[in-house]
Design a protein around this motif. Structure first.
Motif: not given
Ligand code: URA
Length: 451
Positions: A348, A430, A240, A238, A424-427
């Motif tokens: 963000d 991916v 982002d 990611r 919520v943290a996303s890994p």
């Protein structure tokens, strides 16, 4: 064979034969194919796409337009890593010395930053005296001596890509998976490597933003590499948010050295170590990723990765004292803090506007021929998940030229978003795609004939 017939065939959705692709690519050097004909073909490829076989042949033709480096005299597994580009992505400066200290030979040919994304060469050139323009003889010598070498593309490596990339940049034909894949892989396959670990970025700050297309790009490049006898692994990761806290050349080099000292931000450390562990596994120096991670971790803990970096800096003409004295890196004249005007959690921090802000300050280039200011950029004190209070510094802008400071500042401010509840943290990682060589390496002399 005539260029207009080949262009027409692709324009109408046909599949090009090997001889037709080779005709167009060899015509670049001979002058038999004109720029306007190449540009028309590129646009037809953007619209009509290419089959896997066409993409493979295009890559081979571009590769064969230049020298394929023979590193067989340097004994040991030669593995490189390539990232499709992001903001704050200085993993190469960390993982190359880590993997080298773990026993991998790392011959790395890197690129420069463009637009909102940074480039490894600009970060290396922030080190006083560091030369990225070694010839191929010196490239081999430094690899043999240091276990790693970090240079820019030479005139001998995939010259057809240089021409095509410039045309793509000028004709809005960059965003095509076959063209991106052939461009990247033709250069990587020329380096003399046994295997390649790819970091294919996805998300807001990436070249290709949709996960499905990023996955397709990763798969396409792995297939090309495996088809040319190379071990291939791709992590789709990611992009982002900026990676780490520093964005801008010397600031990122400083952060990379801090990581090698064992004192870096978690996201940057984790991704760098995972990619390095993949390289160690691919090189056959570990029997599992877990063991690769342990080996890599040890090179940070015992200082051998840092020593490797110091060694290669010295071998490439740079000032090795930066390793012990970070203040020897260029510093901007002034700094400006951006402060929070509310309390809450950062949910963000968009990578693209932060990258653009760094570019406006002079850290990056709008056009390939522009220069960069190595000292300037942005240091992010608050990232997603962090709590902020009014008046607290969100980030610091490092500035030499204030002409576009206001614009840069408002871009960074626009990148932040807040909430009263933590995100919520996303890994970061991916997906992992791995391919073993699907053919024996085929000598160029045998790679002729129609497809
Ligand atoms: N990087 C490259 O080298 N080529 C592309 O086409 C895109 C990114």
């Amino acid at each position: 064979m005539r260029a207009p017939d080949i262009i027409r065939k692709k324009r109408d959705g046909g599949t090009l034969a090997r001889a037709e692709i080779e005709f167009m690519i060899s015509g670049i050097a001979s002058g038999a194919v004109k720029d306007y004909q190449l540009a028309a073909l590129l646009m037809a490829i953007v619209w009509r796409g290419m089959t896997a076989d066409e993409t493979q042949v295009l890559t081979e033709s571009m590769l064969n337009s230049g020298t394929i480096v023979d590193l067989s005299r340097v004994l040991g597994p030669k593995i490189d890593k390539h990232s499709t580009g992001g903001v704050g992505d200085k993993t190469s400066l960390i993982l190359a010395p880590v993997a080298a200290a773990a026993g991998v030979l790392v011959p790395m040919v890197s690129g420069r930053g463009l637009g909102h994304t940074g480039g490894t060469l600009d970060k290396l050139e922030a080190i006083p005296g560091f030369r990225i323009d070694l010839d191929l003889v010196r490239y081999e010598q430094v690899l043999a001596k240091c276990g790693l070498v970090l240079i820019g593309q030479t005139a001998e490596i995939a010259p057809a890509d240089k021409k095509l990339y410039a045309l793509r940049d000028a004709t809005a034909t960059v965003e095509s998976i076959p063209l991106i894949s052939a461009s990247i892989m033709s250069k990587k396959l020329a380096e003399g490597i046994d295997g390649l670990v790819l970091d294919v970025k996805t998300g807001e700050g990436a070249f290709i933003q949709e996960l499905e297309r990023s996955r397709l790009l990763a798969e396409t490049m792995c297939k090309i590499g495996a088809g040319m006898g190379k071990k291939m692994t791709a992590l789709v990761t990611r992009m982002d948010h900026p990676l780490g806290r520093a964005v801008g050349n010397a600031l990122e080099t400083r952060e990379a050295i801090e990581c090698l000292r064992g004192d870096g931000p978690a996201d940057l450390m984790d991704l760098s170590m995972e990619l390095a562990a993949e390289m160690v596994l691919m090189a056959g120096l570990a029997s599992s990723l877990e063991q690769g991670r342990t080996l890599c971790g040890r090179t940070i803990a015992d200082g051998t990765a840092l020593e490797r970096f110091k060694g290669v800096i010295e071998a490439q003409g740079g000032d090795p004292r930066v390793i012990d004295d970070l203040d020897r890196l260029p510093r901007a004249r002034t700094t400006v803090d951006l402060v929070a005007d509310r309390s809450g959690f950062v949910v963000d921090l968009k990578a693209r506007p932060v990258g653009h802000a760094a570019m406006l300050l002079g850290a990056g280039r709008a056009r390939a021929e522009d220069g960069v200011d190595h000292a300037v950029g942005v240091v992010l004190h608050k990232k997603p998940g962090d709590r902020v209070s009014p008046g607290e510094a969100l980030c610091t802008l490092h500035v030499n030229d204030e002409t576009r400071l206001a614009e840069a500042r408002s871009l960074v401010a626009s990148a932040y978003d807040y909430s009263d509840v933590p995100p919520v943290a996303s890994p970061l990682i991916v997906e992992r795609i791995a391919r073993v060589p699907s053919t024996r390496p085929v000598p160029a002399s045998e790679r002729k004939g129609d497809s």
